[in-house]
Design a protein around this motif. Structure first.
Motif, mmCIF file in Angstrom:
data_model
loop_
_atom_site.group_PDB
_atom_site.id
_atom_site.type_symbol
_atom_site.label_atom_id
_atom_site.label_comp_id
_atom_site.label_asym_id
_atom_site.label_seq_id
_atom_site.Cartn_x
_atom_site.Cartn_y
_atom_site.Cartn_z
ATOM 1 N N VAL A 240 7.180 -8.854 20.833
ATOM 2 C CA VAL A 240 6.279 -7.715 20.626
ATOM 3 C C VAL A 240 6.922 -6.685 19.697
ATOM 4 O O VAL A 240 6.246 -6.095 18.846
ATOM 5 N N THR A 241 8.229 -6.489 19.840
ATOM 6 C CA THR A 241 8.939 -5.557 18.959
ATOM 7 C C THR A 241 8.893 -6.046 17.511
ATOM 8 O O THR A 241 8.655 -5.249 16.587
ATOM 9 N N LYS A 242 9.083 -7.347 17.296
ATOM 10 C CA LYS A 242 8.989 -7.894 15.936
ATOM 11 C C LYS A 242 7.573 -7.715 15.375
ATOM 12 O O LYS A 242 7.405 -7.327 14.218
ATOM 13 N N GLU A 243 6.561 -7.983 16.198
ATOM 14 C CA GLU A 243 5.175 -7.807 15.758
ATOM 15 C C GLU A 243 4.913 -6.350 15.378
ATOM 16 O O GLU A 243 4.261 -6.063 14.372
ATOM 17 N N ARG A 244 5.420 -5.419 16.187
ATOM 18 C CA ARG A 244 5.252 -4.000 15.894
ATOM 19 C C ARG A 244 5.892 -3.643 14.557
ATOM 20 O O ARG A 244 5.307 -2.927 13.744
ATOM 21 N N ASP A 245 7.082 -4.156 14.319
ATOM 22 C CA ASP A 245 7.780 -3.862 13.074
ATOM 23 C C ASP A 245 7.013 -4.406 11.869
ATOM 24 O O ASP A 245 6.926 -3.743 10.826
ATOM 25 N N VAL A 246 6.441 -5.585 12.004
ATOM 26 C CA VAL A 246 5.631 -6.162 10.914
ATOM 27 C C VAL A 246 4.399 -5.293 10.669
ATOM 28 O O VAL A 246 4.043 -5.004 9.517
ATOM 29 N N LEU A 247 3.757 -4.861 11.735
ATOM 30 C CA LEU A 247 2.569 -4.013 11.585
ATOM 31 C C LEU A 247 2.916 -2.667 10.945
ATOM 32 O O LEU A 247 2.152 -2.146 10.125
ATOM 33 N N LYS A 248 4.052 -2.099 11.302
ATOM 34 C CA LYS A 248 4.492 -0.847 10.672
ATOM 35 C C LYS A 248 4.679 -1.043 9.170
ATOM 36 O O LYS A 248 4.259 -0.210 8.360
ATOM 37 N N ALA A 249 5.331 -2.159 8.804
ATOM 38 C CA ALA A 249 5.562 -2.433 7.378
ATOM 39 C C ALA A 249 4.233 -2.635 6.648
ATOM 40 O O ALA A 249 4.042 -2.117 5.532
ATOM 41 N N ALA A 250 3.313 -3.350 7.277
ATOM 42 C CA ALA A 250 2.005 -3.574 6.659
ATOM 43 C C ALA A 250 1.270 -2.253 6.479
ATOM 44 O O ALA A 250 0.645 -2.009 5.436
ATOM 45 N N LEU A 251 1.326 -1.398 7.465
ATOM 46 C CA LEU A 251 0.666 -0.093 7.383
ATOM 47 C C LEU A 251 1.272 0.745 6.265
ATOM 48 O O LEU A 251 0.551 1.418 5.507
ATOM 49 N N LEU A 252 2.574 0.691 6.115
ATOM 50 C CA LEU A 252 3.255 1.423 5.058
ATOM 51 C C LEU A 252 2.807 0.909 3.676
ATOM 52 O O LEU A 252 2.536 1.708 2.770
ATOM 53 N N ILE A 253 2.711 -0.413 3.549
ATOM 54 C CA ILE A 253 2.264 -1.011 2.282
ATOM 55 C C ILE A 253 0.842 -0.570 1.966
ATOM 56 O O ILE A 253 0.530 -0.175 0.834
ATOM 57 N N ILE A 254 -0.034 -0.629 2.962
ATOM 58 C CA ILE A 254 -1.436 -0.228 2.753
ATOM 59 C C ILE A 254 -1.519 1.240 2.369
ATOM 60 O O ILE A 254 -2.260 1.620 1.455
ATOM 61 N N ALA A 255 -0.729 2.085 3.047
ATOM 62 C CA ALA A 255 -0.739 3.515 2.743
ATOM 63 C C ALA A 255 -0.237 3.762 1.315
ATOM 64 O O ALA A 255 -0.797 4.591 0.595
ATOM 65 N N CYS A 256 0.794 3.047 0.900
ATOM 66 C CA CYS A 256 1.332 3.212 -0.446
ATOM 67 C C CYS A 256 0.310 2.765 -1.504
ATOM 68 O O CYS A 256 0.141 3.419 -2.538
ATOM 69 N N GLU A 257 -0.372 1.650 -1.232
ATOM 70 C CA GLU A 257 -1.385 1.148 -2.173
ATOM 71 C C GLU A 257 -2.538 2.141 -2.289
ATOM 72 O O GLU A 257 -3.043 2.391 -3.389
ATOM 73 N N ALA A 258 -2.969 2.707 -1.161
ATOM 74 C CA ALA A 258 -4.061 3.672 -1.182
ATOM 75 C C ALA A 258 -3.656 4.904 -1.962
ATOM 76 O O ALA A 258 -4.442 5.456 -2.739
ATOM 77 N N SER A 259 -2.421 5.347 -1.772
ATOM 78 C CA SER A 259 -1.914 6.518 -2.484
ATOM 79 C C SER A 259 -1.822 6.231 -3.978
ATOM 80 O O SER A 259 -2.155 7.068 -4.804
ATOM 81 N N TYR A 260 -1.391 5.039 -4.354
ATOM 82 C CA TYR A 260 -1.248 4.651 -5.756
ATOM 83 C C TYR A 260 -2.611 4.580 -6.442
ATOM 84 O O TYR A 260 -2.762 4.987 -7.589
ATOM 85 N N GLN A 261 -3.620 4.065 -5.704
ATOM 86 C CA GLN A 261 -4.966 3.931 -6.281
ATOM 87 C C GLN A 261 -5.611 5.296 -6.492
ATOM 88 O O GLN A 261 -6.408 5.475 -7.410
ATOM 89 N N LYS A 262 -5.280 6.275 -5.685
ATOM 90 C CA LYS A 262 -5.828 7.624 -5.823
ATOM 91 C C LYS A 262 -5.188 8.331 -7.010
ATOM 92 O O LYS A 262 -5.817 9.144 -7.663
ATOM 93 N N GLY A 263 -3.920 8.027 -7.238
ATOM 94 C CA GLY A 263 -3.108 8.763 -8.198
ATOM 95 C C GLY A 263 -3.338 8.360 -9.582
ATOM 96 O O GLY A 263 -3.560 8.871 -10.564
#
Length: 81
Positions: free
Chosen positions: A58-81
């Motif tokens: 579960v800890t590994k799954e959480r870490d993967v989800l955190k990384a995915a969320l960070l990637i999505i947030a970065c992509e959204a920020s890049y597309q706005k900019g």
């Protein structure tokens, strides 16, 4: 001791002293209690190991989800900019 016969009667029937039979009964009772505790501890240890494995997964799954969320947030920020 068959059919509820007394310790004294059982000792006489088996040609041993009451004291010897009482000691044996006490030792046997203690051994059974120790075995019962040991089985319980073994079962609990197994359950703890399973829970540790599950927590690790579960800890590994959480870490993967955190990384995915960070990637999505970065992509959204890049597309706005």
């Amino acid at each position: 001791m068959e059919g509820g016969e007394s310790i004294s009667q059982a000792a006489r029937n088996n040609n041993i002293t009451n004291v010897s039979l009482r000691r044996w009964i006490e030792k046997y009772k203690n051994d059974v209690e120790v075995q019962s505790v040991s089985r319980s501890e073994t079962r609990q240890h197994g359950e703890v190991e399973i829970l540790k494995q599950h927590l690790h997964e579960v800890t590994k799954e959480r870490d993967v989800l955190k990384a995915a969320l960070l990637i999505i947030a970065c992509e959204a920020s890049y597309q706005k900019g």
